[in-house]
Design a protein around this motif. Sequence first.
Motif, PDB file in Angstrom:
ATOM      1  N   MET A 268      10.451   3.805   3.577  1.00 45.45           N
ATOM      2  CA  MET A 268      10.529   5.084   3.625  1.00 45.45           C
ATOM      3  C   MET A 268      11.331   5.813   2.468  1.00 45.45           C
ATOM      4  SD  MET A 268      11.238   5.721   7.749  1.00 45.45           S
ATOM      5  CE  MET A 268      12.770   4.934   7.458  1.00 45.45           C
ATOM      6  N   THR A 269      10.699   6.692   1.713  1.00 44.56           N
ATOM      7  CA  THR A 269      11.202   7.233   0.616  1.00 44.56           C
ATOM      8  C   THR A 269      11.073   8.856   0.903  1.00 44.56           C
ATOM      9  OG1 THR A 269       9.260   7.474  -0.619  1.00 44.56           O
ATOM     10  CG2 THR A 269      10.817   5.354  -1.059  1.00 44.56           C
ATOM     11  N   THR A 270      11.904   9.366   0.120  1.00 46.21           N
ATOM     12  CA  THR A 270      11.763  11.110  -0.065  1.00 46.21           C
ATOM     13  C   THR A 270      10.918  11.526  -1.186  1.00 46.21           C
ATOM     14  OG1 THR A 270      14.048  10.881  -0.999  1.00 46.21           O
ATOM     15  CG2 THR A 270      14.137  11.419   1.327  1.00 46.21           C
TER      16      THR A 270
ATOM     17  N   LYS B 230       4.687 -10.936  13.757  1.00 46.91           N
ATOM     18  CA  LYS B 230       5.726 -11.647  14.372  1.00 46.91           C
ATOM     19  C   LYS B 230       6.994 -10.725  14.046  1.00 46.91           C
ATOM     20  CE  LYS B 230       4.196 -16.234  14.343  1.00 46.91           C
ATOM     21  NZ  LYS B 230       4.260 -17.817  13.603  1.00 46.91           N
ATOM     22  N   ASN B 231       6.929 -10.306  12.737  1.00 42.55           N
ATOM     23  CA  ASN B 231       8.357  -9.718  12.139  1.00 42.55           C
ATOM     24  C   ASN B 231       7.918  -8.112  11.464  1.00 42.55           C
ATOM     25  OD1 ASN B 231      10.408 -11.810  12.407  1.00 42.55           O
ATOM     26  ND2 ASN B 231       8.693 -12.768  10.996  1.00 42.55           N
ATOM     27  N   VAL B 232       8.627  -7.392  12.078  1.00 41.80           N
ATOM     28  CA  VAL B 232       8.528  -5.950  11.430  1.00 41.80           C
ATOM     29  C   VAL B 232       9.850  -5.502  10.944  1.00 41.80           C
ATOM     30  CG1 VAL B 232       8.025  -3.338  11.804  1.00 41.80           C
ATOM     31  CG2 VAL B 232       6.566  -5.424  12.897  1.00 41.80           C
ATOM     32  N   LYS B 233       9.906  -4.924   9.656  1.00 39.98           N
ATOM     33  CA  LYS B 233      11.030  -4.180   9.227  1.00 39.98           C
ATOM     34  C   LYS B 233      10.752  -2.918   8.424  1.00 39.98           C
ATOM     35  CE  LYS B 233      13.500  -8.578   7.674  1.00 39.98           C
ATOM     36  NZ  LYS B 233      13.876  -9.338   6.400  1.00 39.98           N
ATOM     37  N   VAL B 234      11.760  -2.061   8.921  1.00 40.94           N
ATOM     38  CA  VAL B 234      11.731  -0.701   8.372  1.00 40.94           C
ATOM     39  C   VAL B 234      12.903  -0.413   7.804  1.00 40.94           C
ATOM     40  CG1 VAL B 234      11.645   1.772   9.316  1.00 40.94           C
ATOM     41  CG2 VAL B 234      10.336  -0.057  10.672  1.00 40.94           C
ATOM     42  N   PHE B 235      12.555  -0.009   6.227  1.00 42.25           N
ATOM     43  CA  PHE B 235      13.586   0.077   5.512  1.00 42.25           C
ATOM     44  C   PHE B 235      13.910   1.560   4.947  1.00 42.25           C
ATOM     45  CE2 PHE B 235      12.214  -4.099   4.663  1.00 42.25           C
ATOM     46  CZ  PHE B 235      13.209  -4.914   4.488  1.00 42.25           C
ATOM     47  N   SER B 236      15.018   2.232   5.022  1.00 45.47           N
ATOM     48  CA  SER B 236      15.255   3.566   4.749  1.00 45.47           C
ATOM     49  C   SER B 236      15.492   3.515   3.342  1.00 45.47           C
ATOM     50  CB  SER B 236      16.230   4.324   5.662  1.00 45.47           C
ATOM     51  OG  SER B 236      17.628   3.710   5.556  1.00 45.47           O
ATOM     52  N   SER B 237      15.448   4.546   2.570  1.00 45.64           N
ATOM     53  CA  SER B 237      15.566   4.559   1.114  1.00 45.64           C
ATOM     54  C   SER B 237      17.216   4.959   0.837  1.00 45.64           C
ATOM     55  CB  SER B 237      14.940   5.664   0.260  1.00 45.64           C
ATOM     56  OG  SER B 237      15.061   5.860  -1.004  1.00 45.64           O
TER      57      SER B 237
ATOM     58  N   THR C  10       2.958  -4.273   3.124  1.00 47.72           N
ATOM     59  CA  THR C  10       4.145  -3.521   2.815  1.00 47.72           C
ATOM     60  C   THR C  10       3.543  -2.235   2.931  1.00 47.72           C
ATOM     61  OG1 THR C  10       5.790  -5.026   1.817  1.00 47.72           O
ATOM     62  CG2 THR C  10       5.825  -2.600   1.729  1.00 47.72           C
ATOM     63  N   LEU C  11       3.975  -1.118   3.555  1.00 43.88           N
ATOM     64  CA  LEU C  11       3.438   0.258   3.591  1.00 43.88           C
ATOM     65  C   LEU C  11       4.539   0.932   2.824  1.00 43.88           C
ATOM     66  CD1 LEU C  11       1.851   0.634   7.297  1.00 43.88           C
ATOM     67  CD2 LEU C  11       0.824   0.206   5.091  1.00 43.88           C
ATOM     68  N   ASP C  12       4.441   1.251   1.816  1.00 45.28           N
ATOM     69  CA  ASP C  12       5.545   2.107   1.022  1.00 45.28           C
ATOM     70  C   ASP C  12       5.126   3.596   1.077  1.00 45.28           C
ATOM     71  OD1 ASP C  12       7.491   2.819  -0.662  1.00 45.28           O
ATOM     72  OD2 ASP C  12       6.669   1.717  -2.339  1.00 45.28           O
ATOM     73  N   LEU C  13       5.741   4.143   1.949  1.00 44.99           N
ATOM     74  CA  LEU C  13       5.350   5.538   2.497  1.00 44.99           C
ATOM     75  C   LEU C  13       6.553   6.913   2.590  1.00 44.99           C
ATOM     76  CD1 LEU C  13       3.189   4.401   5.508  1.00 44.99           C
ATOM     77  CD2 LEU C  13       2.237   5.057   3.358  1.00 44.99           C
ATOM     78  N   ARG C  14       6.021   7.959   2.276  1.00 48.82           N
ATOM     79  CA  ARG C  14       7.063   9.109   2.316  1.00 48.82           C
ATOM     80  C   ARG C  14       7.208   9.377   3.810  1.00 48.82           C
ATOM     81  NH1 ARG C  14       3.876  10.795  -2.268  1.00 48.82           N
ATOM     82  NH2 ARG C  14       2.413  11.842  -0.507  1.00 48.82           N
TER      83      ARG C  14
ATOM     84  N   ILE D   4       0.868  -1.135   0.052  1.00 48.07           N
ATOM     85  CA  ILE D   4      -0.127  -0.118  -0.074  1.00 48.07           C
ATOM     86  C   ILE D   4       0.893   1.119  -0.050  1.00 48.07           C
ATOM     87  CG2 ILE D   4      -1.657   1.177   1.285  1.00 48.07           C
ATOM     88  CD1 ILE D   4      -2.775  -1.046   0.017  1.00 48.07           C
ATOM     89  N   GLY D   5       0.753   2.008  -0.974  1.00 43.07           N
ATOM     90  CA  GLY D   5       1.471   3.319  -0.976  1.00 43.07           C
ATOM     91  C   GLY D   5       0.990   4.308   0.002  1.00 43.07           C
ATOM     92  N   THR D   6       1.507   5.689   0.066  1.00 38.34           N
ATOM     93  CA  THR D   6       1.146   6.763   0.809  1.00 38.34           C
ATOM     94  C   THR D   6      -0.297   7.443   0.550  1.00 38.34           C
ATOM     95  OG1 THR D   6       3.536   7.344   1.034  1.00 38.34           O
ATOM     96  CG2 THR D   6       1.816   9.293   1.402  1.00 38.34           C
TER      97      THR D   6
END
Length: 378
Positions: A254-256, A289-296, A224-228, A199-201
């Motif tokens: 997280m993107t910019t 069970k699992n959370v991952k936070v990715f930086s761009s 997946t939350l694909d967010l700014r 899902i996007g922003t």
Amino acid sequence: MAFYCYQKNVVLLSNSYNYESIDLPDTIYKCSTLITLDLTCCKFDDEFSIDWKFLKTLKLNDIKLHDYIIVNILSGCPALEILEFSEFCGLRHLEINSSNLKRLKFEVYLSYYDDSDDPSLNIIALDIQHLEISEDMYDLKCRLVNVSSAVSAKLNFRMSCTSIAQGASSATCPDEHQVIRKLIQDYLQKLSNVTELTIGTWYAEVPMQFEEMSLSELKCKCLTLDLRITKFYFYGAAILLKASPHVETLNITMTTTLMDPRRCAFELEYLAKEHDIHFLSSFGFSNLKNVKVFSSLKMCLKGNLEWENDDLLKLSEFILKNATVLEKFIIISKRKTCKICSMKCASRYSLRLAEKLVGFSRSSTSSVIICQEGAFSD
């Protein structure tokens, strides 16, 4: 232009400076050896038939389409597995009857090439397993008539109301956004059985428009939350999570990407509001069970080292408080110095986020918080 019919993988695009469309070579229509075909700025003959009996992947880029063109293409591609549209317009009805075609993608709608008063696209694809709609769809209303076999979906697009897309009066905004609201509800209802969902922003923004917005319960196990990072809407993201009680793996990217400046009066009003989040205490994550936070890769996070209004921090704290079987909360950032601020801002942000989360209360006593560097490289 020379084209030999024994070729299997072909990329064909206009070399015109103005990107003027070129006519497809006659020989390509009967090139039965094709396996993959990528066409950009090309035109199909009005009376064409094709023989692409072995074609597996077809990409149509920057091409003005009509329904009959797609009908003819699909009839000549019995083995087609992947169909992608990029920078497209003109298509109004897409019906896929082939059981072989499993992946369908739409990316960027060319609204300025379309003179329809109410552009819409009806999609019927009973055997499609993977659906993606990405980037800017402007005012095109894609309606999922039947995608009942889909197992994964990526909805990372945004729409504009007609007051922005067509210059209509701002007085039409509330009605237009009601249409968008119903469209989003229908998307999630039609895709409620997929196991993987992105899902996007913009999807996190839409629930902010309405005080009461009910969503179908989603069966997805990987969300997946694909967010700014600059506009991470805690309220909207929480509503999406509330509708996803079966999620076992949650990815937050997280993107910019900059905020689209084309905002109607209705959107500007709801974006400025404070939203009631009382419902957050009424549900939890019994399967997460699992959370991952990715930086761009190219993200500058220098401005996000202050925590007073950090929605990612709020969402992370909420997850820790309510995920009863959580095992890992992983924060991943790049190691190298940021080219924008000349600091290791992503690493600093991730480390400080992890430090803060360690101090928060957790419902899962066995959960661990992990901060990783160097997962990506420039």
